[in-house]
Design a protein around this motif. Structure first.
Motif, PDB file in Angstrom:
ATOM      1  N   ILE A 105     -82.576 -90.211  76.118  1.00  0.00           N
ATOM      2  CA  ILE A 105     -82.050 -91.584  76.062  1.00  0.00           C
ATOM      3  C   ILE A 105     -81.307 -91.920  77.348  1.00  0.00           C
ATOM      4  CG2 ILE A 105     -80.343 -93.055  74.919  1.00  0.00           C
ATOM      5  CD1 ILE A 105     -81.097 -91.660  72.284  1.00  0.00           C
ATOM      6  N   ARG A 106     -80.503 -90.960  77.827  1.00  0.00           N
ATOM      7  CA  ARG A 106     -79.731 -91.196  79.057  1.00  0.00           C
ATOM      8  C   ARG A 106     -80.659 -91.360  80.254  1.00  0.00           C
ATOM      9  NH1 ARG A 106     -77.977 -88.252  82.918  1.00  0.00           N
ATOM     10  NH2 ARG A 106     -78.783 -86.342  81.966  1.00  0.00           N
ATOM     11  N   ARG A 107     -81.674 -90.519  80.341  1.00  0.00           N
ATOM     12  CA  ARG A 107     -82.595 -90.585  81.477  1.00  0.00           C
ATOM     13  C   ARG A 107     -83.411 -91.872  81.480  1.00  0.00           C
ATOM     14  NH1 ARG A 107     -85.484 -84.638  82.141  1.00  0.00           N
ATOM     15  NH2 ARG A 107     -83.586 -83.364  82.089  1.00  0.00           N
ATOM     16  N   LEU A 108     -83.848 -92.290  80.289  1.00  0.00           N
ATOM     17  CA  LEU A 108     -84.699 -93.469  80.190  1.00  0.00           C
ATOM     18  C   LEU A 108     -83.904 -94.756  80.022  1.00  0.00           C
ATOM     19  CD1 LEU A 108     -87.582 -92.141  77.884  1.00  0.00           C
ATOM     20  CD2 LEU A 108     -87.480 -92.220  80.378  1.00  0.00           C
ATOM     21  N   LYS A 109     -82.588 -94.629  80.113  1.00  0.00           N
ATOM     22  CA  LYS A 109     -81.702 -95.790  79.991  1.00  0.00           C
ATOM     23  C   LYS A 109     -81.938 -96.556  78.690  1.00  0.00           C
ATOM     24  CE  LYS A 109     -81.529 -96.306  85.025  1.00  0.00           C
ATOM     25  NZ  LYS A 109     -80.666 -95.164  85.138  1.00  0.00           N
ATOM     26  N   GLY A 110     -82.099 -95.782  77.599  1.00  0.00           N
ATOM     27  CA  GLY A 110     -82.153 -96.375  76.274  1.00  0.00           C
ATOM     28  C   GLY A 110     -83.509 -96.833  75.807  1.00  0.00           C
ATOM     29  N   ARG A 111     -84.566 -96.619  76.589  1.00  0.00           N
ATOM     30  CA  ARG A 111     -85.888 -97.121  76.204  1.00  0.00           C
ATOM     31  C   ARG A 111     -86.555 -96.162  75.225  1.00  0.00           C
ATOM     32  NH1 ARG A 111     -85.969 -97.500  81.717  1.00  0.00           N
ATOM     33  NH2 ARG A 111     -87.652 -95.946  81.889  1.00  0.00           N
ATOM     34  N   VAL A 112     -86.013 -96.082  74.034  1.00  0.00           N
ATOM     35  CA  VAL A 112     -86.541 -95.226  72.973  1.00  0.00           C
ATOM     36  C   VAL A 112     -86.488 -96.007  71.663  1.00  0.00           C
ATOM     37  CG1 VAL A 112     -85.753 -93.114  74.127  1.00  0.00           C
ATOM     38  CG2 VAL A 112     -84.294 -94.205  72.410  1.00  0.00           C
ATOM     39  N   LEU A 165     -74.872 -87.826  70.972  1.00  0.00           N
ATOM     40  CA  LEU A 165     -73.786 -88.444  71.731  1.00  0.00           C
ATOM     41  C   LEU A 165     -73.434 -87.618  72.959  1.00  0.00           C
ATOM     42  CD1 LEU A 165     -71.347 -89.722  68.950  1.00  0.00           C
ATOM     43  CD2 LEU A 165     -72.637 -91.103  70.581  1.00  0.00           C
ATOM     44  N   LEU A 166     -73.378 -86.302  72.794  1.00  0.00           N
ATOM     45  CA  LEU A 166     -73.074 -85.434  73.938  1.00  0.00           C
ATOM     46  C   LEU A 166     -74.167 -85.530  74.995  1.00  0.00           C
ATOM     47  CD1 LEU A 166     -71.725 -82.239  72.105  1.00  0.00           C
ATOM     48  CD2 LEU A 166     -70.407 -83.939  73.403  1.00  0.00           C
ATOM     49  N   GLY A 167     -75.422 -85.593  74.544  1.00  0.00           N
ATOM     50  CA  GLY A 167     -76.523 -85.709  75.495  1.00  0.00           C
ATOM     51  C   GLY A 167     -76.515 -87.027  76.243  1.00  0.00           C
ATOM     52  N   ILE A 168     -76.098 -88.096  75.587  1.00  0.00           N
ATOM     53  CA  ILE A 168     -76.015 -89.401  76.248  1.00  0.00           C
ATOM     54  C   ILE A 168     -74.883 -89.414  77.273  1.00  0.00           C
ATOM     55  CG2 ILE A 168     -75.446 -91.842  75.872  1.00  0.00           C
ATOM     56  CD1 ILE A 168     -76.864 -91.609  73.151  1.00  0.00           C
ATOM     57  N   LEU A 169     -73.773 -88.779  76.927  1.00  0.00           N
ATOM     58  CA  LEU A 169     -72.575 -88.850  77.761  1.00  0.00           C
ATOM     59  C   LEU A 169     -72.594 -87.895  78.937  1.00  0.00           C
ATOM     60  CD1 LEU A 169     -69.877 -89.166  74.947  1.00  0.00           C
ATOM     61  CD2 LEU A 169     -70.733 -90.976  76.462  1.00  0.00           C
ATOM     62  N   MET A 170     -73.308 -86.778  78.817  1.00  0.00           N
ATOM     63  CA  MET A 170     -73.308 -85.796  79.908  1.00  0.00           C
ATOM     64  C   MET A 170     -74.658 -85.108  80.001  1.00  0.00           C
ATOM     65  SD  MET A 170     -70.930 -82.858  78.117  1.00  0.00           S
ATOM     66  CE  MET A 170     -69.723 -84.085  77.596  1.00  0.00           C
ATOM     67  N   PRO A 171     -75.065 -84.734  81.213  1.00  0.00           N
ATOM     68  CA  PRO A 171     -76.365 -84.073  81.375  1.00  0.00           C
ATOM     69  C   PRO A 171     -76.421 -82.756  80.619  1.00  0.00           C
ATOM     70  CG  PRO A 171     -75.507 -84.819  83.499  1.00  0.00           C
ATOM     71  CD  PRO A 171     -74.393 -84.967  82.498  1.00  0.00           C
ATOM     72  N   SER A 172     -77.568 -82.488  80.019  1.00  0.00           N
ATOM     73  CA  SER A 172     -77.792 -81.211  79.352  1.00  0.00           C
ATOM     74  C   SER A 172     -78.415 -80.255  80.356  1.00  0.00           C
ATOM     75  CB  SER A 172     -78.737 -81.386  78.157  1.00  0.00           C
ATOM     76  OG  SER A 172     -78.161 -82.240  77.200  1.00  0.00           O
ATOM     77  N   ARG A 173     -77.924 -79.040  80.386  1.00  0.00           N
ATOM     78  CA  ARG A 173     -78.408 -78.061  81.358  1.00  0.00           C
ATOM     79  C   ARG A 173     -78.852 -76.807  80.637  1.00  0.00           C
ATOM     80  NH1 ARG A 173     -77.064 -79.946  86.258  1.00  0.00           N
ATOM     81  NH2 ARG A 173     -75.334 -81.444  86.391  1.00  0.00           N
TER      82      ARG A 173
END
Length: 345
Positions: free
Chosen positions: A239-246, A329-337
């Motif tokens: 969601i974060r990468r695609l800027k919500g286009r899901v 929510l965590l994935g939206i707020l910060m990058p997952s590594r």
């Protein structure tokens, strides 16, 4: 005259990522080996760095069945394992298999023929969860119901036709290689992302209801929470990468978590404030929890399952929703590594 597509050989490479699956992998492999009607086939088991007896079990299976090839992925991520398998595959169609799944008889032949007739570059059927214990049966109901995992056609079933994604997947190998394979920076949601890119390139992703695959769900609260938290975390990353286009349904669990957290904050503020104003604040703050609790109870009450399973739904549904929502929510707020979220759906 018989169409060329109907007489062309049916050849498939089955690819199965495997990590810590000593209790399930033999059954999944047996369901692959039982597939008949193919002219040629192979089974590629891509092993992560298991900490149980999985490697030992797989070694025995490979020794008994020469069509099994064992590959290795020490970095564990499913996206990487699938790319390893697709790259090494010898045949033009790749059939993805989950170590928690059981392919029904005729799955591969039906899938390959449907792939040809539909003109799709990827297709899948229904992920039909079935549990053995009462708890697993409750989890399975959640998987198969819009009240658990939402309304995706590959969970709830439906008519044959175009779809946004596909469970497991039966791929045109060339089409997948043309878009660079799976995104190896994703540890979950990699299948949805792959299908998104296939569609963006003009490919057709197809739902085939004749493919009904049994899936064995997690058997404990801890395992279920861990699985759904990881899935939500990586969905939030997408969601974060695609800027919500899901699809909108992916926002429901994180909005639920945010609403419950806001309600808890109001209850705390009401306790601090005291008096009539504090009572009003606390009352407003309790509403999200009361509404959600009532919905869970009503959903469990209406579920067409035995009473003991219905009781377990009172805990299973919140575990699914809240674990997924917090992770999202965590994935939206910060990058997952990292790539340590290697596990079946």
């Amino acid at each position: 005259m018989t169409p060329a597509s109907s007489v062309a050989p049916l050849r498939a490479s089955f690819v199965m990522p495997v990590l810590n699956e000593e209790d399930y992998v033999a059954t999944a492999v047996a369901s692959v080996l039982a597939q008949d009607g193919l002219d040629e086939r192979e089974l590629l088991l891509v092993l992560g760095a298991s900490t149980d007896r999985t490697d030992e079990v797989v070694a025995g299976l490979a020794a008994a069945h020469p069509e099994i090839r064992v590959l290795h992925n020490p970095r564990n991520a499913i996206s990487m394992s699938m790319n390893i398998g697709i790259t090494e595959a010898r045949f033009p169609v790749v059939v993805r298999v989950d170590a928690h799944s059981v392919l029904p008889p005729g799955y591969a032949v039906t899938a390959l023929r449907s792939l040809r007739t539909s003109g799709a570059v990827n297709l899948g059927g229904r992920m039909h969860a079935e549990g053995l214990t009462r708890y697993e049966q409750a989890v399975a109901w959640g998987y198969n119901s819009p009240g658990g995992l939402g309304g995706a056609v590959y969970h709830t079933g439906g008519e044959a036709g175009p779809a946004e994604s596909a469970y497991l997947g039966v791929f045109d190998r060339a089409a997948v290689l043309a878009i660079g394979g799976f995104d190896e920076s994703l540890s979950r949601g990699e299948d949805w992302d792959l299908n998104r890119r296939l569609i963006a390139r003009g490919g057709l992703v197809w739902f085939e209801p004749a493919l009904d695959v049994i899936y064995r769900p997690r058997s404990s609260v801890r395992a279920l929470a861990k699985q759904f938290h990881a899935s939500g975390r990586w969905r939030g990353e997408i969601i974060r990468r695609l800027k919500g286009r899901v699809p909108v349904r992916y926002y429901v669990p994180p909005v639920l978590v945010a609403g419950l957290a806001f309600g808890a904050a109001l209850v705390l503020a009401g306790a601090i404030t005291g008096g009539a104003a504090g009572i009003v604040l606390a009352g407003i703050g309790l509403l999200p929890a009361l509404v959600y609790g009532a919905w869970v109870a009503l959903t469990a009450l209406r579920a067409d399952v035995p009473g003991p399973v219905r009781l377990r739904l009172l805990g299973v549904l919140p575990t699914m929703h809240l674990s997924w929502g917090v992770g999202c929510l965590l994935g939206i707020l910060m990058p997952s590594r990292g790539h340590n979220a290697f596990a079946g759906r």
